[in-house]
Design a protein around this motif. Structure first.
Motif, PDB file in Angstrom:
ATOM      1  N   ASP A  89       0.845  -1.205   0.000  1.00  0.00           N
ATOM      2  CA  ASP A  89       0.000   0.000   0.000  1.00  0.00           C
ATOM      3  C   ASP A  89       0.875   1.249   0.000  1.00  0.00           C
ATOM      4  O   ASP A  89       1.989   1.243   0.532  1.00  0.00           O
ATOM      5  CB  ASP A  89      -0.916   0.005   1.236  1.00  0.00           C
ATOM      6  N   TRP A  90       0.335   2.306  -0.570  1.00  0.00           N
ATOM      7  CA  TRP A  90       1.084   3.559  -0.674  1.00  0.00           C
ATOM      8  C   TRP A  90       0.776   4.501   0.485  1.00  0.00           C
ATOM      9  O   TRP A  90      -0.373   4.643   0.874  1.00  0.00           O
ATOM     10  CB  TRP A  90       0.733   4.264  -1.983  1.00  0.00           C
ATOM     11  N   ASN A 129       6.874   1.780  -0.777  1.00  0.00           N
ATOM     12  CA  ASN A 129       5.832   2.635  -1.350  1.00  0.00           C
ATOM     13  C   ASN A 129       5.478   3.789  -0.412  1.00  0.00           C
ATOM     14  O   ASN A 129       4.347   3.939   0.029  1.00  0.00           O
ATOM     15  CB  ASN A 129       4.605   1.790  -1.697  1.00  0.00           C
ATOM     16  N   ALA A 148      -4.019   5.534  -6.274  1.00  0.00           N
ATOM     17  CA  ALA A 148      -5.036   4.507  -6.003  1.00  0.00           C
ATOM     18  C   ALA A 148      -5.823   4.196  -7.276  1.00  0.00           C
ATOM     19  O   ALA A 148      -6.150   3.035  -7.545  1.00  0.00           O
ATOM     20  CB  ALA A 148      -5.983   4.999  -4.904  1.00  0.00           C
ATOM     21  N   ALA A 151      -3.764   2.004  -9.449  1.00  0.00           N
ATOM     22  CA  ALA A 151      -3.761   0.619  -8.944  1.00  0.00           C
ATOM     23  C   ALA A 151      -5.059  -0.080  -9.335  1.00  0.00           C
ATOM     24  O   ALA A 151      -5.057  -1.248  -9.741  1.00  0.00           O
ATOM     25  CB  ALA A 151      -3.594   0.620  -7.429  1.00  0.00           C
ATOM     26  N   LYS A 152      -6.136   0.655  -9.245  1.00  0.00           N
ATOM     27  CA  LYS A 152      -7.443   0.063  -9.586  1.00  0.00           C
ATOM     28  C   LYS A 152      -7.493  -0.302 -11.073  1.00  0.00           C
ATOM     29  O   LYS A 152      -7.925  -1.407 -11.436  1.00  0.00           O
ATOM     30  CB  LYS A 152      -8.549   1.079  -9.241  1.00  0.00           C
ATOM     31  N   HIS A 156      -4.404  -4.049  -9.440  1.00  0.00           N
ATOM     32  CA  HIS A 156      -3.569  -4.400  -8.293  1.00  0.00           C
ATOM     33  C   HIS A 156      -4.370  -4.227  -7.001  1.00  0.00           C
ATOM     34  O   HIS A 156      -5.104  -3.252  -6.871  1.00  0.00           O
ATOM     35  CB  HIS A 156      -2.323  -3.503  -8.220  1.00  0.00           C
ATOM     36  N   LYS A 157      -4.147  -5.136  -6.071  1.00  0.00           N
ATOM     37  CA  LYS A 157      -4.851  -5.015  -4.779  1.00  0.00           C
ATOM     38  C   LYS A 157      -4.032  -4.106  -3.861  1.00  0.00           C
ATOM     39  O   LYS A 157      -3.417  -4.543  -2.895  1.00  0.00           O
ATOM     40  CB  LYS A 157      -5.015  -6.417  -4.189  1.00  0.00           C
ATOM     41  N   VAL A 158      -3.988  -2.844  -4.237  1.00  0.00           N
ATOM     42  CA  VAL A 158      -3.160  -1.877  -3.501  1.00  0.00           C
ATOM     43  C   VAL A 158      -4.014  -0.653  -3.176  1.00  0.00           C
ATOM     44  O   VAL A 158      -4.712  -0.134  -4.038  1.00  0.00           O
ATOM     45  CB  VAL A 158      -1.941  -1.455  -4.372  1.00  0.00           C
ATOM     46  N   SER A 160      -4.133   3.321  -1.118  1.00  0.00           N
ATOM     47  CA  SER A 160      -3.241   4.399  -0.681  1.00  0.00           C
ATOM     48  C   SER A 160      -3.864   5.071   0.532  1.00  0.00           C
ATOM     49  O   SER A 160      -5.088   5.130   0.661  1.00  0.00           O
ATOM     50  CB  SER A 160      -3.012   5.414  -1.801  1.00  0.00           C
ATOM     51  N   THR A 186     -12.063   5.116  -5.817  1.00  0.00           N
ATOM     52  CA  THR A 186     -10.645   4.729  -5.732  1.00  0.00           C
ATOM     53  C   THR A 186     -10.343   4.115  -4.355  1.00  0.00           C
ATOM     54  O   THR A 186     -10.968   4.494  -3.354  1.00  0.00           O
ATOM     55  CB  THR A 186      -9.713   5.938  -5.972  1.00  0.00           C
ATOM     56  N   HIS A 246      -9.215  -2.606  -0.414  1.00  0.00           N
ATOM     57  CA  HIS A 246      -8.689  -3.804  -1.097  1.00  0.00           C
ATOM     58  C   HIS A 246      -9.806  -4.631  -1.739  1.00  0.00           C
ATOM     59  O   HIS A 246      -9.591  -5.299  -2.738  1.00  0.00           O
ATOM     60  CB  HIS A 246      -7.905  -4.697  -0.112  1.00  0.00           C
TER      61      HIS A 246
END
Ligand SMILES: Cc1ncc(C[n+]2csc(CCOP(=O)(O)OP(=O)(O)O)c2C)c(N)n1
Ligand SMILES: [Mg+2]
Length: 362
Positions: A89-90, A129, A148, A151-152, A156-158, A160, A186, A246
């Motif tokens: 995660d960011w 990150n 974010a 990532a979406k 990616h399952k990330v 922020s 997001t 997530h």
């Protein structure tokens, strides 16, 4: 009366979470029941953050670091929230998140180098990150939503997380970021440290909104208030928001209610605009003291462990100072570099003038 179309009916609410009260009593139903190791790590990092903060302030007073923004009293808000993130995660900080940087593996030596005026201090270690310190208020909220959203799109399952103060919620950037996050769902956690002051402007003069959390409702997502001096409540609220992000269920705004017990920065004198009694009342809600009672009650902490932690952190901080001060930090030309591929003549002139001046001063 003609009923409203269903999609225009509004039934918004903001919930408030507290798990450990100021005397260390715990709400058993809400306790996230973290492992002993995790709880100890959180406490240690809160203590280390406070020690780092105290030392950095002293170094500034000795002329060894430049302007410093203390985070005294905000350790639970910072550690409780950052501890809820996954490695991927960011994190998008403002300028006060020393605890978050420490949790995410930043080295004190480089944090101090930054405070001593070296851009080297802001070099983020490979694979971490963590974003850079943001001085222009609220700009980082847009960066966090952008990351974010990326990532979406990439699947990616990330998520922020973005840190900002009560004052930042009056900036246009904040509202643009909130709007974008709501519309595009997001995976962003807006983490507001409502420390009651934006330099000398009190929270009441900052916004007519009763809470900061409720601002999320206008943008179509959830807003939560949490006791920002209660590390378990902060952890729980953030973990829920990160998990939700997530799962692809969009953003959350968390308002952590806390207090900036020290000055805004070392360039500020808060005795000019606020009451000593107000500061004192927040000392009683100290986040470290409260968490320590919780740990002791569970048999997870002792005076011996405390002493060892303090000793270890003291020598770590001293070593970091030595290393940071030994770095060659004086490249005044850097002030003029790195913006243009070819420096324009007026900057060349200014740079030469500064270098002449420094040479004469030597
Ligand atoms: C765009 C912008 N405007 C003004 C400033 C000057 N400034 C620095 S900190 C600050 C107050 C911020 O208060 P808050 O958002 O509550 O954060 P806190 O410092 O309390 O953590 C201001 C106005 C700035 N850095 N950037
Ligand atoms: Mg503030």
């Amino acid at each position: 009366m003609i009923p409203l179309p269903v999609e225009t009916v509004f039934e918004g609410k903001v919930r408030y979470m507290q798990i450990i009260d100021k005397d260390g009593n715990t709400d058993e139903n809400l306790d996230p029941k973290l492992s002993k190791e995790m709880l100890r790590r959180m406490y240690i990092m809160m203590l280390v953050t406070r020690m780092f903060d105290d030392k950095a302030l002293k170094l500034q007073r000795q002329g060894r670091v430049y302007t410093y923004p203390p985070c005294l009293g905000q350790e639970a808000a910072q550690i409780g929230s950052i501890a809820a993130l996954e490695e991927a995660d960011w994190m998008f900080p403002s300028y006060r998140e020393h605890g978050c940087y420490l949790w995410r593996g930043a080295e004190m030596k480089w944090m101090l180098a930054y405070l001593m005026g070296s851009e080297l201090g802001m070099k983020i270690p490979e694979g971490k990150n963590n974003f850079l310190v943001a001085i222009p208020i609220a700009t980082q909220t847009l960066h966090a939503v952008g990351a974010a959203w990326a990532a979406k799109i990439l699947g990616h399952k990330v998520a922020s997380i973005v840190y900002f103060g009560d004052g930042a919620t009056s900036e246009g950037d904040f509202h643009e970021a909130m709007n974008f996050a709501g519309v595009f769902k997001t995976p962003t956690v807006f983490f507001n440290q409502n420390n009651q002051w934006a330099i000398s402007v009190p929270r009441k003069k900052q916004t007519a909104s009763q809470t900061i959390a409720q601002k999320a409702l206008a943008y179509g997502f959830e807003g939560v208030q949490v006791d920002g001096n209660d590390v378990l409540a902060v952890y729980r609220a953030t973990k829920e928001a990160i998990d939700k992000a997530h799962r692809g269920e969009g953003p959350t705004l968390i308002e952590a209610i806390t207090y900036r017990r020290s000055m805004h920065t070392t360039a500020d004198d808060p005795t000019k605009y606020r009451d000593a009694a107000e500061v004192k009342s927040w000392e009683e809600k100290d986040p470290i003291k409260r968490f320590k009672i919780y740990l002791e009650r569970n048999g997870y902490w002792s005076d011996e462990l405390e002493q060892k932690t303090v000793e270890r952190a003291t020598s770590e901080i001293e070593k970091a100072i030595e290393e940071a001060e030994a770095l060659k930090l004086d490249n005044p030309e850097d002030l003029f570099m790195y913006t243009y591929s070819k420096m324009p003549p007026h900057l060349v002139e200014q740079m030469n003038e500064l270098m002449e001046y420094l040479k004469e001063k030597q």
